[in-house]
Scaffold this active site. Structure first.
Site, PDB file in Angstrom:
ATOM      1  CG  ASP A 180      -1.910   1.141   1.211  1.00 49.60           C
ATOM      2  OD1 ASP A 180      -2.389   1.513   0.127  1.00 49.60           O
ATOM      3  OD2 ASP A 180      -2.214   1.659   2.297  1.00 49.60           O
ATOM      4  NE  ARG A 225     -12.204  12.469  -7.814  1.00 51.69           N
ATOM      5  CZ  ARG A 225     -12.872  11.785  -6.896  1.00 51.69           C
ATOM      6  NH1 ARG A 225     -13.986  11.131  -7.242  1.00 51.69           N
ATOM      7  NH2 ARG A 225     -12.456  11.732  -5.656  1.00 51.69           N
TER       8      ARG A 225
END
Length: 262
Positions: A180, A225
């Site tokens: 992550d 986005r």
């Protein structure tokens, strides 16, 4: 939004800031020139920049620099990628290469173009999770190198003794944290401020505790986005595959970093 930030900074006016600054008052911390710069920047603030400027006299510790806890394998991998940051031209002079080593701090620091520090002073005790343990080598030792031309990055990661899951192996949650972190770093580098929307991980092989691995991340695509990143975790010689993953990040407005819902 920035009016709210100004009010928060105003609450600290004349108070003591205890985040490793030895009781320096807010007035002492910021020079008159910086005060003026802050005031003017709140009116003409521009998008977040990746330029790591720091408006104060002393710079924070860069955790991506080598330290005594690094194994020879960690240092060798670091030296390899660090050498790619500078290349020799035809005249034998050093020029900037395609890779760049990214500095790493223990705060989630955001910068506006012009070097204005927008981190929340009011949360002075907050620390970035992967940089929250003071003991070197105990948890996450890593450094990220990014290649903007290839839209990819490589992280050299050495796991510490406090990251154990199954005996002698790295906890799956610690591996997910690093995936992550690295995929988010690349997404943020390419798309600006982002938040994790989805992280899908396939664990292929147990990772020995204390081992040094490479976390490879690359841009898959950008759709408005949404930024899609692919990732794999391998041994330093890339002969062993430990983990594969895909990640989705969504771009956010600067206001979300300060609690604004607009």
């Amino acid at each position: 939004m920035f009016g709210q930030i100004a009010r928060r900074l105003g609450h600290l006016h004349g108070q003591q800031i205890s985040n490793g600054l030895n009781g320096i008052s807010f007035n002492q911390l910021l020079s008159k020139e910086t005060h003026r710069h802050l005031q003017s920047s709140f009116k003409t603030i521009r998008p977040i920049s990746t330029i790591p400027l720091w408006p104060f006299s002393s710079r924070p510790r860069d955790f991506s620099q080598p330290n005594s806890s690094w194994s020879p394998e960690m240092r060798k991998a670091y030296d390899h990628f660090n050498a790619l940051c500078d290349t020799d031209n035809e005249n034998g002079e050093k020029t900037r290469g395609p890779w760049r080593r990214l500095p790493s701090y223990n705060r989630s620091i955001k910068y506006a173009t012009g070097g204005i520090h927008l981190s929340k002073f009011i949360q002075a005790e907050n620390r970035l999770f992967t940089r929250s343990v003071k003991e070197q080598g105990a948890t996450f030792e890593y450094v990220v190198f990014v290649n903007k031309e290839e839209k990819s990055c490589v992280c050299v990661f050495q796991s510490g003794r406090l990251l154990e899951g199954a005996p002698g192996h790295v906890h799956g949650g610690a591996i997910a944290t690093m995936i992550d972190t690295v995929t988010g770093t690349l997404a943020g580098y390419l798309s600006g401020p982002v938040m994790t929307a989805n992280l899908s991980i396939d664990y292929r092989s147990p990772m020995p505790l204390g081992s040094v691995v490479l976390i490879h991340s690359a841009l898959d695509r950008i759709e408005r986005r949404k930024t899609f990143i692919t990732c794999k975790v391998t041994s330093t010689d890339e002969s062993k595959l430990y983990t594969e993953a895909t990640a989705l990040f969504v771009s956010i407005s600067v206001g979300h970093l300060f609690g604004s819902r607009n």
